[in-house]
Write an enzyme that holds these catalytic residues in place. Structure first.
Site, PDB file in Angstrom:
ATOM      1  N   GLY A 436       0.430  -1.224   0.243  1.00 52.86           N
ATOM      2  CA  GLY A 436      -0.052   0.047   0.116  1.00 52.86           C
ATOM      3  C   GLY A 436       0.965   1.010   0.312  1.00 52.86           C
ATOM      4  O   GLY A 436       1.512   1.366  -0.582  1.00 52.86           O
ATOM      5  N   SER A 437       0.582   2.042   0.745  1.00 46.06           N
ATOM      6  CA  SER A 437       0.724   3.883   0.711  1.00 46.06           C
ATOM      7  C   SER A 437       2.213   3.517   1.372  1.00 46.06           C
ATOM      8  O   SER A 437       3.145   4.855   1.072  1.00 46.06           O
ATOM      9  CB  SER A 437       0.202   4.930   1.568  1.00 46.06           C
ATOM     10  OG  SER A 437      -1.340   4.758   0.446  1.00 46.06           O
ATOM     11  N   THR A 438       3.056   2.639   1.930  1.00 43.22           N
ATOM     12  CA  THR A 438       3.863   2.958   2.513  1.00 43.22           C
ATOM     13  C   THR A 438       4.823   2.596   1.078  1.00 43.22           C
ATOM     14  O   THR A 438       6.139   2.518   1.593  1.00 43.22           O
ATOM     15  CB  THR A 438       4.619   1.588   3.307  1.00 43.22           C
ATOM     16  OG1 THR A 438       4.041  -0.206   3.278  1.00 43.22           O
ATOM     17  CG2 THR A 438       3.779   2.100   4.452  1.00 43.22           C
ATOM     18  N   PHE A 439       4.728   2.040   0.373  1.00 39.65           N
ATOM     19  CA  PHE A 439       5.897   2.066  -0.790  1.00 39.65           C
ATOM     20  C   PHE A 439       6.191   3.369  -1.920  1.00 39.65           C
ATOM     21  O   PHE A 439       6.547   3.799  -2.342  1.00 39.65           O
ATOM     22  CB  PHE A 439       5.010   1.163  -2.270  1.00 39.65           C
ATOM     23  CG  PHE A 439       5.814   0.756  -2.915  1.00 39.65           C
ATOM     24  CD1 PHE A 439       6.860   0.060  -2.955  1.00 39.65           C
ATOM     25  CD2 PHE A 439       5.610   1.353  -4.346  1.00 39.65           C
ATOM     26  CE1 PHE A 439       7.247  -0.209  -4.111  1.00 39.65           C
ATOM     27  CE2 PHE A 439       6.167   0.975  -5.037  1.00 39.65           C
ATOM     28  CZ  PHE A 439       7.422  -0.248  -5.197  1.00 39.65           C
ATOM     29  N   LYS A 440       4.605   4.536  -1.458  1.00 38.01           N
ATOM     30  CA  LYS A 440       5.000   5.800  -1.728  1.00 38.01           C
ATOM     31  C   LYS A 440       6.977   6.152  -1.745  1.00 38.01           C
ATOM     32  O   LYS A 440       7.156   7.128  -2.754  1.00 38.01           O
ATOM     33  CB  LYS A 440       4.100   7.264  -1.470  1.00 38.01           C
ATOM     34  CG  LYS A 440       2.953   6.144  -1.563  1.00 38.01           C
ATOM     35  CD  LYS A 440       1.591   7.046  -0.679  1.00 38.01           C
ATOM     36  CE  LYS A 440       0.167   6.332  -2.022  1.00 38.01           C
ATOM     37  NZ  LYS A 440      -0.818   7.065  -1.324  1.00 38.01           N
TER      38      LYS A 440
END
Length: 701
Positions: A436-440
């Site tokens: 999820g957004s921890t990849f951003k």
């Protein structure tokens, strides 16, 4: 000690040297010559000795007996001969036996020879002699016990004494025991004290969750006498104080009451036994693993490695990973004793070598705190020092108690563990998950370094739903917040899916793939424990434009291992260099760079500043972890797990990655946590709250 319990590989043929001929033949080869000869009278005593010795490694004791001169053999029967020889040769673990003839006295029909053989206690070598008698045109061997070892008489015994090696401990960084010596209770029965055996066995079996047949089989063992203590089951140690527990359902109190009932049965005794113990129980089970008694398959697979039927072996986790170091080597002494047990001669001796202690970088307090916070969830957490690479915790929940494998689980307990829908035996920190957004921050770093992203460029306010063009059909990327301007820092603060979908399209599939490969995707993590490999696609490449857009915000087919993600995050606080995680403690920790220049120093600084805002800006998705005393940086994430965009029954994974960005801070830490099924309990906010409590305790003490 009972003989015959040692396993050994099939021995090599015995080598025998004829001094007269000056040639070397294997005993097997000589035997072949013997049986080939039609005239048995041509077989010499030297050749007969080789044939006799050749039968030893093959355990062909009956053939050896057939070669003896029965008149000089005395009263020894074939059964006694076989028992005597097998007990000694197999009891000492004979292998690689070699015999060399040194002299033959034709007048006395005496063959002198030198023997060398390996045993559980090392090599034994000696000079010996064998006499033969003439029988017709041939010869027969004169039997004496000293043929086995010089000086051995009929009433003597060969005794093998074993000093069991103490298994090494598993320790945390502060020398707190994670696995070590403990005490349990052995529940046993003295048969002669049972008043009504059938009824007593049924009562004991019910209390111990065993079948009565299991207990009866133990009581009927050949060695059991009326006054023997027959161990039935090992259970957790309980004390009288446990009976006074405030909570009657407390585990220790329940165990104490059970043992009290057992002791009320005439004939039952409970005694302390030393066992392997795991003090953190469920909190570190997936990390430490557990040991079990060796099986017949283990003995075969590890033949020659010092295991016996009394040994234990590491099955998983650190216990399995460092089995060789933890195990140690038992001490053995092979002695010749007379009928009264007096020592006549030490034949071989090898000193015991206790196993090594394995000290880990893990902090038991952080390990326990993370477990306690997430114990009821399907989750995993990895914590490390982002500047040295020392791994401080690896947690998987729900969990199991490693001590259960020591004391023994009932069939019901084992079935319950295996059939639990939350899969407590499943090690989640070793797996890969949709980030999820921890990849951003990863997408941001790749975009900045590739030049695809201008951090000041306003991507435009698209509302809460967006698609590139009509070619995407009904598919749209959605986000939760509107804000302005739509620039990189704000996109991180508000965790904007649309911004990072656009960023991925600007980067392009080829550039994104190559950049991810350079930071460890598709590669084994260089870590002591094997972890699943992170990926950016189920195939070798990102196949479609929609998949590329979804990959930008950690969806699509991107899967990441939590420790790998933590490793990537270290680059943001180390000038762009990724630090290698490690688990074996070093007195003077020194960081080892895993990947040099994972991103440029300028990119690392910019991404880190955005991650600080995620925690410290009131609009940040991680603001609930904000502190007044310490600056933190991090990123939240919620990954949707569903079969299609229209699927409303899917689940969500909640993530939170948080770190101390100041290298000079006295207690640096980076924590990555993932929780399954957070859809209806607050999403990533649920994880933020849990990790905040862990950090509150750690950072303020």
């Amino acid at each position: 000690m009972r003989y015959g319990n040692h396993t050994h590989k099939k021995s090599k043929p015995i080598r025998i040297l004829s001094a007269a001929a000056g040639i070397i033949l294997t005993a097997g080869a000589i035997s072949a010559i013997i049986y080939f000869c039609s005239d048995r009278g041509k077989v010499t005593p030297q050749e007969l000795l080789a044939e006799y010795m050749d039968h030893i490694p093959e355990k062909e004791y009956a053939k050896m007996y057939a070669m003896l001169d029965k008149e000089t053999a005395g009263d020894i029967s074939e059964e006694e001969f076989i028992t005597r020889n097998s007990a000694i040769y197999e009891g000492i673990g004979t292998k690689d036996m070699a015999v060399k003839v040194t002299e033959y006295d034709k007048d006395k029909r005496m063959v002198k020879y030198h023997t060398s053989l390996d045993t559980v206690a090392g090599n034994i070598s000696f000079d010996n002699e064998a006499a033969f008698v003439k029988e017709g045109d041939g010869y027969r061997l004169v039997w004496e016990d000293s043929l086995i070892f010089p000086g051995l008489e009929a009433d003597d015994k060969i005794k093998v004494s074993v000093t069991q090696a103490e298994r090494g401990q598993i320790l945390d960084r502060n020398d707190r025991v994670l696995a070590g010596k403990g005490t349990a209770s052995s529940v046993g029965i003295v048969p002669g004290k049972l008043e009504d055996r059938e009824r007593a066995v049924e009562e004991i079996a019910e209390l111990l969750a065993l079948e009565p047949e299991v207990i009866e089989k133990k009581l009927d063992a050949r060695w059991v006498k009326e006054d023997s203590f027959v161990p039935v089951k090992t259970v957790a140690k309980a004390s009288e104080l446990d009976l006074l527990a405030v909570d009657p359902d407390d585990e220790a109190a329940v165990e104490a009451r059970r043992q009290e009932k057992l002791l009320a049965v005439p004939g039952v005794m409970i005694t302390d036994v030393e066992v392997r113990e795991y003090p953190l129980k469920q909190a570190a089970a997936h990390l430490t693993g557990y040991v079990q008694s060796v099986t017949a398959e283990d003995l075969e697979e590890h033949a020659g490695e010092g295991y016996t039927s009394n040994s234990v072996i590491g099955r998983s986790g650190i216990e399995g990973l460092y089995e060789k170091e933890l195990k140690g080597n038992d001490g053995y002494s092979i002695n010749m004793v007379d009928r009264d047990g007096n020592l006549k001669k030490v034949l071989a001796n090898v000193m015991v070598e206790d196993g090594q202690d394995i000290k880990l970088t893990v902090d038991a307090d952080i390990q326990s705190a993370l477990y306690e916070q997430f114990a009821g969830d399907k989750s995993c957490s990895a914590a490390m020092n982002p500047y040295t690479g020392e791994v401080l915790a690896l947690v998987s929940t729900p969990s199991y108690d490693s001590n259960g494998f020591i004391t023994g689980m009932t069939d019901e307990e084992w079935t319950a563990l295996n059939e639990d829908e939350k899969k407590p035996l499943y090690n989640r920190f070793r797996q890969v998950w949709s980030p999820g957004s921890t990849f951003k921050p990863v997408t941001a770093a790749i975009g900045l370094d590739s030049g695809a992203i201008d951090p000041q460029e306003d991507f435009g306010n698209e509302g809460l739903s967006w698609q590139k063009d009509a070619s995407w059909g009904s598919y749209h990327v959605t986000t939760l917040h509107e804000y302005s301007p739509v620039v990189l820092e704000n996109a991180l603060i508000y965790s904007d899916n649309i911004y990072f979908a656009k960023a991925a399209l600007k980067i392009g599939a080829e550039e994104l793939q190559e950049s991810l490969q350079e930071i460890g995707f598709g590669q084994e993590l260089p870590f002591e424990i094997s972890m699943s490999v992170s990926q950016y696609s189920n195939t070798e490449k990102i196949e479609t434009e929609i998949q590329l857009a979804d990959s930008g915000y950690g969806q699509g087919q991107v899967l990441v291992n939590p420790l790998h993600l933590a490793g990537i995050y270290t680059s943001f606080c180390n000038g762009g260099n990724m630090i290698k995680p490690y688990l074996r403690y070093e007195e003077e920790p020194k960081e080892e760079i895993w990947i040099h220049a994972a991103c440029t120093p300028e990119t690392a600084d910019r991404v880190l500043e955005g991650m600080k805002k995620v925690i410290n800006d009131s609009n940040g998705t991680g603001y609930a972890a904000h502190r007044e005393d310490i600056i933190l940086a991090g990123k939240t994430g919620t990954a949707e797990i569903k079969v299609s965009k229209e699927d409303t029954a899917g689940t969500e994974l909640g993530w939170f990655a948080v770190l101390t960005p100041d290298k000079e801070y006295e207690k640096p830490i980076l924590v990555v946590s993932m929780v399954e099924d957070v859809k209806d309990i607050g999403g990533s906010g649920y994880v933020v709250g849990k990790d905040k409590d862990v950090l509150d305790a750690y950072l303020t003490h």
